[in-house]
Design an enzyme around this catalytic site. Structure first.
Site, mmCIF file in Angstrom:
data_model
loop_
_atom_site.group_PDB
_atom_site.id
_atom_site.type_symbol
_atom_site.label_atom_id
_atom_site.label_comp_id
_atom_site.label_asym_id
_atom_site.label_seq_id
_atom_site.Cartn_x
_atom_site.Cartn_y
_atom_site.Cartn_z
ATOM 1 N N ASN B 81 -8.186 30.349 -34.285
ATOM 2 C CA ASN B 81 -8.719 29.735 -35.493
ATOM 3 C C ASN B 81 -8.171 28.343 -35.759
ATOM 4 O OD1 ASN B 81 -8.126 32.978 -36.343
ATOM 5 N ND2 ASN B 81 -10.222 32.210 -36.284
ATOM 6 N N ILE B 89 -7.854 23.892 -39.151
ATOM 7 C CA ILE B 89 -7.643 25.332 -39.329
ATOM 8 C C ILE B 89 -8.892 25.945 -39.931
ATOM 9 C CG2 ILE B 89 -6.250 27.094 -40.454
ATOM 10 C CD1 ILE B 89 -4.043 24.945 -40.680
ATOM 11 N N CYS B 90 -9.349 27.049 -39.329
ATOM 12 C CA CYS B 90 -10.491 27.761 -39.896
ATOM 13 C C CYS B 90 -9.959 28.932 -40.712
ATOM 14 C CB CYS B 90 -11.417 28.255 -38.788
ATOM 15 S SG CYS B 90 -12.806 29.179 -39.413
ATOM 16 N N LEU B 91 -9.918 28.755 -42.016
ATOM 17 C CA LEU B 91 -9.367 29.788 -42.883
ATOM 18 C C LEU B 91 -10.213 29.774 -44.147
ATOM 19 C CD1 LEU B 91 -7.120 31.840 -43.345
ATOM 20 C CD2 LEU B 91 -5.662 30.009 -44.163
ATOM 21 N N LEU B 124 -12.257 28.429 -33.462
ATOM 22 C CA LEU B 124 -12.311 26.977 -33.302
ATOM 23 C C LEU B 124 -11.809 26.626 -31.916
ATOM 24 C CD1 LEU B 124 -11.010 25.441 -36.630
ATOM 25 C CD2 LEU B 124 -13.183 25.015 -35.533
#
Ligand SMILES: [Zn+2]
Ligand SMILES: [Zn+2]
Lengths: 389, 157
Positions: B81, B89-91, B124
């Site tokens: 991620n 950051i994919c959050l 990601l």
């Protein structure tokens, strides 16, 4: 590069009279035009950034990331100092100046700057901003720590009288010289001044920043007009540039930008005058509310009073509660959105309580409770007027 | 702008007070700009990131806390991620699930939790995501551990 040509080309309008006298004397190089000076400055900035980056890398490899992060300002200072010491300091052109074919001169006779002057410039360029930033941030953090300042005080303390005794014992131990009493008196004076600064700083900081901004802008305006000093540091050291490259007949001038800046500064000045009435009233109220708390406790007006809404709190006498740090009660009635004491407590249908402003603004953004994500609507929010928490 | 500044000051104060409360997170505010923060977090134990020290860069919008802070990894990390090049950051809580009740400190905690529990379905970093999705846990862990060694550990020798 003839003697006659540069007088017409580079003569700043403001010094027209002086130039006529100088022009009679043979002068080989025209004053550098604004585009070259600015381009050189940009280049130098980027090269100095390269050096800084290299220093940072070196630090990271030598001491680890934590140290590198903790000392990033010092590393920046080191990088910049290195760059300017190696170029200007050793009497050579910087890379940017070389790229733009300009060279530093100190007087109107076109002599290169003396080493002392160059060192002065380097100090102005690197160390002074660093120190200013350092001192300012230090004072801000002192202000923030006012409540729990016992934790980490070395020579400053939250109590002036304690500070004096402390410092005098310190000097007693360290230096047994005869002038110790004078020293300690000096120190206590510095101590008192420091405290005064810390207390006043929150209200002075924005003023100071404004002033610096203004100074920089004014300097820029003059630069656009006369084309001499792009940086305040160069103005302070009296170093300007001559153009030593191939002469071009058409060089753009920046006077028009200077005029715009002048207009902007005038408008800003007028606005400030208009507002100064308001703020003087506010500050007088400030004084009254903080006056009731003797300064010997070392507690000032809360740090946050640099923003408008907390100042308004002081007027209502609520921030006193905030500053005195009655943790138990304030943590209970804290708003989780602004992390301050709740203003006009407002409940959602799920039973969570925030400030009216905080929850309303968030509701515009997204109609759900920030804490439990229950859907809410503007009309379902209830301001709890008659609560006592 | 003023509201965000006030809130960040509060958070700064809180961070200073609770310095020792969470030894895995060290939040540092830029001296001159309160809208720029750096965090140094420790890789969670029993993960391939254990022993690593990761640096995060926070860039906080003026509408904070109505809008989430922008966070990215400065330190290279091999994680499904996190974008390997940019550190993005994919959050969800940093995007559409943001709530103003989060603080910089709790965002750091969320990122540490994300490091321990990667989400292979929204990758990601496709290489990392594919390893996990194909069930090659060992492959993922050894890659992640290698990059932790390479990028996130202070070199002693
Ligand atoms: Zn609030
Ligand atoms: Zn709720």
């Amino acid at each position: 590069m003839s003697a006659g040509d540069p007088a017409g080309d580079a003569g700043p309008s403001s010094r027209g009279g002086a130039r006529a006298g100088v022009a009679a004397r043979p002068r080989r190089f025209p004053t550098a035009a604004q585009p070259e000076v600015m381009r050189a400055a940009e280049k130098d900035d980027s090269y100095a950034a390269h050096v800084t980056e290299a220093c940072r890398d070196a630090f990271r490899h030598l001491f680890g990331t934590r140290v590198a992060v903790a000392y990033q300002n010092e590393i920046k200072l080191l990088g910049q100092s290195l760059y300017y010491l190696l170029t200007t300091g050793s009497g050579q052109q910087t890379l940017g100046e070389e790229y733009c074919d300009i060279s530093q001169v100190a007087t109107s006779h076109g002599l290169p700057p003396t080493p002392a002057r160059r060192m002065l410039f380097i100090l102005y360029q690197t160390t002074v901003p660093y120190l200013a930033e350092r001192i300012s941030s230090r004072i801000v953090s002192r202000g923030i720590y006012m409540d729990d300042s016992q934790l980490d005080n070395h020579h400053e303390s939250d109590n002036p009288s304690r500070g004096i005794t402390e410092s005098s014992t310190n000097t007693n131990e360290s230096s047994r010289s005869l002038s110790f009493s004078m020293l300690s008196r000096l120190r206590s004076k510095a101590q008192a001044f420091w405290l005064w600064v810390v207390q006043k700083w929150p209200s002075m900081l924005p003023l100071g920043q404004d002033f610096i901004q203004l100074a920089i802008r004014t300097n820029l305006m003059f630069f656009y007009f006369e084309g001499l000093y792009y940086h305040l540091s160069k103005r302070g050291a009296g170093i300007h540039y001559v153009f030593i490259g191939k002469p071009m007949n058409q060089r753009p001038r920046y006077q028009i930008l200077g005029i715009f800046l002048l207009i902007q500064l005038c408008i800003l000045g007028a606005e400030r005058l208009r507002r100064s009435n308001l703020s003087s009233i506010a500050s007088s109220i400030n004084q009254i509310s903080s006056g009731s708390y003797p300064s010997s406790t070392g507690r000032s007006v809360p740090v946050l009073n640099e923003d408008g809404n907390i100042i308004s709190d002081i007027r209502r006498g609520k921030a006193v509660d905030l500053a005195s740090g009655s943790e138990a009660s304030s943590s209970k009635s804290k708003c989780t959105l602004c992390l301050s004491t709740r203003q006009n407590p407002t409940a959602t249908t799920c039973g969570h309580v925030f400030c009216w402003n905080c929850i309303m603004e968030w509701c515009n953004e997204k109609p759900e409770c920030p804490l439990c994500r229950t859907p809410i609507t503007h009309s379902s929010l209830i301001c709890i007027y008659h609560s006592d928490f | 702008m003023q509201a965000s500044r006030a809130r960040l000051f509060k958070e700064y104060k809180e961070v200073q007070r609770e310095k020792s409360a969470d030894p895995d997170i060290q939040l540092i505010c830029d001296d001159s700009n309160i809208f720029k923060w750096t965090a140094v977090i420790k890789g969670p134990s029993e993960t391939p990131f254990e022993g690593g020290v990761f640096q995060l860069a926070f860039s906080i919008p003026e509408q904070y806390p109505l809008l989430p802070p922008q966070v990215r990894f400065i330190t290279k990390i091999f994680h499904p991620n996190v974008h390997f090049k940019t550190g993005e950051i994919c959050l969800d809580i940093l995007k559409n699930a943001w709530s103003p009740a989060w603080t910089l400190q709790s965002v750091c905690r969320a990122i540490i939790a994300l490091m321990a529990h990667p989400e292979a379905d929204s990758p990601l970093n496709c290489d990392s995501g594919n390893l996990l999705r194909s069930g090659d846990i060992r492959g993922y862990q050894s890659m992640a551990r290698m990059y932790t060694r390479l990028a996130a550990m202070p070199k002693k020798e």
